[in-house]
Design a protein around this motif. Structure first.
Motif, mmCIF file in Angstrom:
data_model
loop_
_atom_site.group_PDB
_atom_site.id
_atom_site.type_symbol
_atom_site.label_atom_id
_atom_site.label_comp_id
_atom_site.label_asym_id
_atom_site.label_seq_id
_atom_site.Cartn_x
_atom_site.Cartn_y
_atom_site.Cartn_z
ATOM 1 N N GLN A 16 -5.358 5.413 1.877
ATOM 2 C CA GLN A 16 -4.306 4.525 1.403
ATOM 3 C C GLN A 16 -4.706 3.957 0.052
ATOM 4 O O GLN A 16 -5.896 3.760 -0.222
ATOM 5 N N TYR A 37 -4.077 0.790 -2.711
ATOM 6 C CA TYR A 37 -3.683 -0.612 -2.726
ATOM 7 C C TYR A 37 -3.510 -1.096 -4.166
ATOM 8 O O TYR A 37 -3.964 -0.447 -5.107
ATOM 9 N N HIS A 64 0.838 -1.190 0.000
ATOM 10 C CA HIS A 64 0.000 0.000 0.000
ATOM 11 C C HIS A 64 0.877 1.245 0.000
ATOM 12 O O HIS A 64 2.053 1.194 0.358
#
Length: 219
Positions: free
Chosen positions: A168, A170, A152
């Protein structure tokens, strides 16, 4: 579709009041604001490793550290996107910060520095100023997993007229995504999917390069 643009180098980065902007032709990614209403990008925890002392070199090219001759270990990856409101209006001059671990799984943070080997050629933290269309861009490494977390990249977005957003990003296709507690805390599958980005091989940007688009919707 992956945008076409000249490969980044440190001389092509445009410095702006001590920060690096993305308004030059070399950094323009050709993104257009969407007219569709979009849900806000899900918030995620700041985490324990936001740098407790920001590096002197904190531009949007994390592959090199000023004063060091080497390039960071890892697969070069271009992350780009647009910061916008739900109606598609771009957020001009938004400050976009990213931070992530190096290829050894270490952050640039005093609490993480003693846990093992670090890649001293990886900047670890970067900042970009979105252009008039809300566009930003970074060159970094493909994020890697470390114990307890899927790969991430942390994001923080600031601007006077918005609520500060911490989130975040990913990587699509990572097996660990199914088990990552923070990612799966986002229960709505559509919102969770908005945090997951496909990485595309982009040889036009450099040998073994990847690119991924992460658009960010703020309130």
């Amino acid at each position: 579709m992956t945008p076409t643009f000249a490969p980044l180098n440190r001389r092509s980065l445009l410095k702006h009041t001590g920060r690096f902007a993305v308004g030059s032709a070399a950094l323009t990614v050709g993104l257009q604001a969407s007219a569709m209403t979009a849900p806000a990008t899900p918030r995620q925890p700041l985490g324990p490793f936001y740098p407790d002392k920001l590096p002197l070199d904190s531009d949007n090219d994390l592959l090199f550290v000023a004063g060091r001759p080497g390039q960071a270990l890892g697969q070069p990856t271009h992350i780009y996107g647009q910061v916008r409101f739900a109606d598609g209006t771009p957020v001009k001059d938004a400050a976009v910060e990213i931070w992530q671990c190096d290829s050894y799984g270490r952050y640039i943070h005093s609490r993480d520095a003693s846990r093992g080997r670090r890649d001293r050629n990886f900047q670890g933290f970067g900042r970009a100023i979105a252009d008039n269309e809300g566009r930003y861009r970074f060159r970094t490494i493909r994020p890697v997993a470390y114990p307890g977390r899927t790969p991430h990249i942390h994001f923080l977005i600031r601007e006077d007229n918005i609520d500060r957003l911490v989130t975040q990003m990913y990587v699509e296709g990572e097996a660990q995504n199914r088990r990552d507690g923070l990612l799966n805390r986002v229960s709505d599958p559509l919102l969770r999917g908005a945090l997951i980005v496909p990485f595309t091989p982009s040889p036009e940007l450099g040998e073994n390069a990847l690119s991924g688009r992460f658009d960010i919707t703020v309130t």
